[in-house]
Design an enzyme around this catalytic site. Structure first.
Site, PDB file in Angstrom:
ATOM      1  N   THR A 142      -5.882  -1.416   6.776  1.00  0.00           N
ATOM      2  CA  THR A 142      -5.904  -2.874   6.883  1.00  0.00           C
ATOM      3  C   THR A 142      -7.306  -3.332   7.286  1.00  0.00           C
ATOM      4  OG1 THR A 142      -5.146  -2.567   9.147  1.00  0.00           O
ATOM      5  CG2 THR A 142      -3.482  -3.148   7.526  1.00  0.00           C
ATOM      6  N   LYS A 172       0.839  -1.219   0.000  1.00  0.00           N
ATOM      7  CA  LYS A 172       0.000   0.000   0.000  1.00  0.00           C
ATOM      8  C   LYS A 172       0.871   1.266   0.000  1.00  0.00           C
ATOM      9  CE  LYS A 172      -2.276  -1.438   3.655  1.00  0.00           C
ATOM     10  NZ  LYS A 172      -1.619  -2.759   3.784  1.00  0.00           N
ATOM     11  N   THR A 173       1.866   1.309   0.910  1.00  0.00           N
ATOM     12  CA  THR A 173       2.747   2.484   0.973  1.00  0.00           C
ATOM     13  C   THR A 173       3.512   2.632  -0.339  1.00  0.00           C
ATOM     14  OG1 THR A 173       3.009   2.036   3.320  1.00  0.00           O
ATOM     15  CG2 THR A 173       4.585   3.559   2.330  1.00  0.00           C
ATOM     16  N   ASP A 189      -1.737   6.715   6.080  1.00  0.00           N
ATOM     17  CA  ASP A 189      -1.697   5.291   6.386  1.00  0.00           C
ATOM     18  C   ASP A 189      -2.644   5.035   7.566  1.00  0.00           C
ATOM     19  OD1 ASP A 189      -0.872   2.724   6.124  1.00  0.00           O
ATOM     20  OD2 ASP A 189       1.106   3.002   7.014  1.00  0.00           O
ATOM     21  N   ARG A 217       6.479  -8.110   1.977  1.00  0.00           N
ATOM     22  CA  ARG A 217       7.330  -7.676   3.100  1.00  0.00           C
ATOM     23  C   ARG A 217       7.947  -8.877   3.796  1.00  0.00           C
ATOM     24  NH1 ARG A 217       4.360  -4.106   6.689  1.00  0.00           N
ATOM     25  NH2 ARG A 217       5.179  -2.442   5.365  1.00  0.00           N
TER      26      ARG A 217
END
Ligand code: ADP
Length: 336
Positions: free
Chosen positions: A161, A67-68, A112, A220
């Site tokens: 999330t 997302k980032t 975020d 990640r």
């Protein structure tokens, strides 16, 4: 065990730096999520043609799926500056007003964990998103008035999330919502291959596949496991072979399905203590000693998607696959 090993959200300073170095910078370098990539390309191209900022974008999905990275790519692809903030940092409407009023035309504002923003700020955001305007309160008590403040046009990229927690009026103000999915093993193999090249890791192809297959569908985690395998291999001869990869992953408690210690703990509690469920989220989180939010946004999505648990209105239930995975016999009607 440090929290960063079980919680993909918690990260050390050094990890954040490496993560930054591994981020793809353009849409074409971004692996997988084809649908979302095509949607973002269209948004970018339409905005370019009309010489305006792209619509507001909501990115939803479990931690670590990109997302980032996508928010940064949106800024890069539209040659716009990027401002980064987060829901927990915006606890008063004034915090948000300060950010919004200092945006330059066309700036991309990334918030975020937008579901954790305070309610009054959220309401201010509605007007800002729709009309590029906010109302500033001046004075207190009966004499208080609001003064409208024009904002520079901007693009909001929100990440969450927990998209279920977003109030509808906020969700409706995004031009579109991109739901990020877990990555396939093939896509993750590409991610670790790319990362191994960037980090100059000498790795055999089947070692990279092994890491990808055990990464919970999450880039990640794939990148983190790659670094653990690299460490192990450095100490044991240099090259990241399949054997080295397997040994390192075992050392770090990642099993053949990619489940980590917390995943297995949840299954273990569900099966050993509650006969397979149904068990409510609160009970489950107390039993494993972890925040309900972590269980719900980090652990569950993957266990559900892999078919280890199902969510029912009465609670979480372990599937036959979960019993098998822990090497346990599911009780039959005769046992009851
Ligand atoms: P999120 O914001 O969803 O938690 P991030 O965008 O921070 O996730 O991504 C975590 C890490 O995974 C970053 O280092 C990023 O480089 C990597 N990553 C995420 N998605 C991709 C992708 N599609 N291709 C390559 N690397 C990715």
């Amino acid at each position: 065990m440090s929290t960063s090993e079980i919680d993909p959200v918690a990260q050390s300073e050094q990890e954040l730096q490496i993560e930054g170095a591994l981020r793809p910078g353009r849409l074409d370098e971004f692996i997988g999520q084809e649908k979302v990539r095509n949607q973002l390309k269209l948004l970018r191209d339409a905005a370019r043609l009309e010489n305006r900022s792209p619509d507001h974008i909501l990115l939803a999905g479990p931690p670590g799926l990109g997302k980032t990275t996508l928010a940064m790519i949106v800024a890069e692809e539209t040659s716009s500056p990027l401002r980064v903030s987060s829901g927990p940092a915006i606890q008063h409407a004034g915090d948000l007003a300060a950010v919004l009023s200092s945006l330059t035309p066309g700036e991309v504002l990334f918030i975020d964990e937008i579901h954790r923003m305070a309610r009054p700020a959220e309401e201010m955001l509605y007007l800002a998103m729709e009309d590029f305007r906010i109302d500033i309160m001046v004075g207190k008590g009966p004499g208080a008035t609001t003064v409208p403040l024009e904002l520079a046009p901007f693009t909001l990229v929100g990440a969450t999330t927990r998209s279920g927690l977003l109030p509808n009026p906020l969700r409706d103000r995004f031009g579109f919502t991109a739901n990020l999915e877990f990555y396939s093993s093939e896509e993750l193999t590409e991610v670790v291959r790319r990362s191994a090249a960037v980090l100059d890791v000498d790795a055999e192809a089947n070692a990279l596949e092994e890491i990808a297959g055990r990464s919970r569908g999450t880039p990640r985690i794939a990148n983190r496991l790659l670094r653990r395998v690299r460490d192990y291999s450095l100490v044991h001869g240099g090259t990241a072979t399949l054997d080295n990869a397997r040994a390192a992953l075992e050392l770090y408690d990642v099993d053949a399905w990619g489940l980590d210690r917390l995943d297995r703990q949840v299954l273990e509690v569900l099966i050993s203590r509650f006969g397979g469920g149904p068990v409510g989220l609160g009970t489950l989180s107390v039993s494993v000693g972890e925040e309900a939010e972590t269980i719900e946004s980090v652990v569950e999505p993957f266990l559900v998607r892999q078919g280890f648990i199902i969510r029912s209105p009465r609670g979480r239930i372990a599937t036959p696959l979960a019993w098998k995975h822990l090497g346990r016999e599911e009780p039959t009607l005769d046992d009851l």
